[in-house]
Write a protein that holds these residues in place. Structure first.
Motif, mmCIF file in Angstrom:
data_model
loop_
_atom_site.group_PDB
_atom_site.id
_atom_site.type_symbol
_atom_site.label_atom_id
_atom_site.label_comp_id
_atom_site.label_asym_id
_atom_site.label_seq_id
_atom_site.Cartn_x
_atom_site.Cartn_y
_atom_site.Cartn_z
ATOM 1 N N GLY A 288 0.767 -1.233 0.081
ATOM 2 C CA GLY A 288 0.198 -0.094 -0.069
ATOM 3 C C GLY A 288 0.937 1.269 0.131
ATOM 4 O O GLY A 288 0.574 2.355 -0.761
ATOM 5 N N TRP A 297 -4.812 8.670 -3.033
ATOM 6 C CA TRP A 297 -5.385 7.531 -2.961
ATOM 7 C C TRP A 297 -6.355 7.413 -4.112
ATOM 8 O O TRP A 297 -7.414 8.377 -4.507
ATOM 9 C CB TRP A 297 -6.226 7.350 -1.548
ATOM 10 C CG TRP A 297 -5.462 7.111 -0.559
ATOM 11 C CD1 TRP A 297 -5.154 7.662 0.671
ATOM 12 C CD2 TRP A 297 -4.807 5.774 -0.106
ATOM 13 N NE1 TRP A 297 -4.333 7.021 1.391
ATOM 14 C CE2 TRP A 297 -3.842 5.894 0.863
ATOM 15 C CE3 TRP A 297 -4.765 4.539 -1.006
ATOM 16 C CZ2 TRP A 297 -3.401 4.782 1.498
ATOM 17 C CZ3 TRP A 297 -4.066 3.406 -0.696
ATOM 18 C CH2 TRP A 297 -3.573 3.354 0.834
ATOM 19 N N ASN A 301 -7.147 1.418 -5.417
ATOM 20 C CA ASN A 301 -5.799 1.263 -4.437
ATOM 21 C C ASN A 301 -6.601 1.008 -3.147
ATOM 22 O O ASN A 301 -6.157 0.301 -2.218
ATOM 23 C CB ASN A 301 -4.895 2.388 -4.677
ATOM 24 C CG ASN A 301 -4.258 2.166 -5.882
ATOM 25 O OD1 ASN A 301 -4.190 1.202 -6.636
ATOM 26 N ND2 ASN A 301 -3.461 3.234 -6.330
ATOM 27 N N CYS A 305 -6.499 -2.177 -0.631
ATOM 28 C CA CYS A 305 -5.768 -2.089 0.630
ATOM 29 C C CYS A 305 -6.537 -2.450 1.749
ATOM 30 O O CYS A 305 -6.218 -3.031 2.766
ATOM 31 C CB CYS A 305 -5.304 -0.803 0.706
ATOM 32 S SG CYS A 305 -3.505 -0.246 -0.133
ATOM 33 N N THR A 309 -5.249 -1.097 6.528
ATOM 34 C CA THR A 309 -3.965 -0.808 5.714
ATOM 35 C C THR A 309 -3.596 0.345 5.225
ATOM 36 O O THR A 309 -2.821 1.065 5.289
ATOM 37 C CB THR A 309 -3.817 -2.200 4.691
ATOM 38 O OG1 THR A 309 -4.002 -3.230 5.259
ATOM 39 C CG2 THR A 309 -2.576 -1.824 3.896
ATOM 40 N N ALA A 310 -4.897 0.922 4.754
ATOM 41 C CA ALA A 310 -4.756 2.349 4.255
ATOM 42 C C ALA A 310 -4.528 3.348 5.298
ATOM 43 O O ALA A 310 -3.677 4.392 4.974
ATOM 44 C CB ALA A 310 -6.236 2.719 3.516
#
Length: 401
Positions: A288, A297, A301, A305, A309-310
């Motif tokens: 990520g 972002w 994506n 993720c 995680t983001a």
């Protein structure tokens, strides 16, 4: 006296009534002096293991060869260990033999650092033959006796010195630091699992950057998995403020600083004997981070993720850019909540539906079409309902014929 000690005073009293000595020892005494929360209360005694078992009815044999018996008191297990001395160490890891003795001072003399070689009796009086209290007040890490001897007995003590530097922000005394440099090579005799336990405590410390610098300056990093060529990268890692990051995020940042691709990162983390589940988490953050550093972002994506995680990635990006760690986290959360779906399980169609709608046999095309549907929904090109998906899919297939 600390309430945690008060809960266990009955044990000391019972042992003393039987004619033996008993004291609180180790990290609990050190942390009490520091005003920190006490985790485990350990007790050392002149009584032999069988004598302890005769005094108390509820005991568990957890390490008789090392003189340790667990005594259950009001539902809490307390480890009680007989005073002991150790014969010559072998393999720079463990003594060839352990002797049970009756002397507290001799028992304390075998410990690693002066701050860990303090005992406390039932009245709260400190027994401090190696001036550990003074070293705590001076905030200095000093070995009991000659540092060279302590590190040759158990080379892991070198990692413990650096770990305490990270956890407590204590300085390492000059003679102890010099001994670290001279004996760093002895770490090669220590199992990776033992190194990992100390390294993770170092990574979690409030003075992690100081700890990493000592690893680099002392040469200890040469003997840690996968770090040998990376002195400058470690120094760079030590320049980044990491207080807001959790342990997995710190690992992911380290992997990023070492400039490892996914395969190299997996190999590096496996060499540390990290559990597979944690490696997966760290690699997800690394992936990520690679995407996020290329652009802001994007919906796809962010979707791939996942939320946790983001957020981890954004925190790392923030600190790398010297912004507050929580900057833009609400924006990322809002973007994530705005995604039409959070998982492919929310899509109301299956491969069977696709075969029926298009009158085709099973094949690799199903996975490809499902991925196209998923992407179109995420990008808001397609409503997430079955009829809309059916019409869109049929139309796409007709136009491709």
């Amino acid at each position: 006296m600390n309430p945690e000690f008060q809960k266990a005073i009955h044990l000391l009293s019972k042992i003393e009534e039987a004619g033996f000595e008993a004291y609180f020892v180790g990290g609990s005494v050190r942390d009490d002096i520091l005003g920190k929360r006490i985790a485990d209360v350990d007790i050392a005694t002149s009584a032999m293991p069988e004598e302890i078992k005769a005094i108390f009815h509820k005991t568990i044999d957890i390490g008789l060869e090392h003189g340790t018996v667990a005594v259950l008191h009001e539902g809490v297990p307390y480890e009680i260990t007989t005073f002991r001395a150790e014969a010559e160490y072998k393999d720079f890891r463990r003594p060839s033999e352990v002797y049970f003795i009756r002397s507290l001072n001799e028992d304390l003399s075998r410990r690693d650092f002066t701050m860990n070689a303090i005992a406390m009796n039932a009245n709260g009086k400190l027994i401090d033959p190696f001036h550990g209290v003074d070293d705590i007040r001076l905030k200095v890490i000093q070995t009991v006796g000659k540092a060279e001897d302590r590190f040759k007995e158990d080379a892991l003590r070198m990692m413990r010195a650096v770990r305490f530097h990270s956890q407590l922000s204590f300085s390492i005394s000059e003679n102890t630091m010099n001994a670290l440099i001279r004996n760093a090579h002895l770490l090669e005799h220590i199992a990776v699992e033992r190194k990992l336990a100390e390294f993770e405590k170092l990574l979690s410390g409030v003075n992690i950057n100081g700890g990493i610098r000592v690893l680099a300056e002392s040469g200890l990093y040469h003997y840690l998995p996968g770090l040998l060529p990376y002195n400058q990268q470690l120094i760079h890692f030590a320049e980044i403020e990491k207080a807001a990051l959790n342990i997995e995020e710190r690992w992911a940042l380290l992997v990023h600083i070492l400039k490892k691709d996914v395969r190299e990162a997996q190999s590096f983390l496996k060499s540390w004997r990290l559990p597979g589940k944690r490696i997966k988490t760290i690699i997800a953050i690394q992936n990520g981070l690679d995407l996020r550093l290329q652009s802001v972002w994007q919906p796809l994506n962010l979707y791939h993720c996942g939320y946790d995680t983001a957020i981890s990635v954004e925190k790392i990006v923030n600190i790398m850019n010297r912004r507050p760690a929580n900057a833009h986290l609400e924006d990322v959360a809002d973007q994530y909540q705005d995604l039409p779906i959070k998982s492919k399980n929310e899509i109301p169609v299956t491969g069977t539906d696709l075969m029926q709608w298009l009158n085709r046999q099973a094949g690799a095309w199903i996975k490809t079409d499902l991925q196209s549907i998923e992407e179109a929904i995420i990008l808001k090109k397609l409503p997430n309902d079955k009829e809309s998906i059916k019409e869109w899919l049929i139309k796409c297939n007709q136009s491709s014929e």
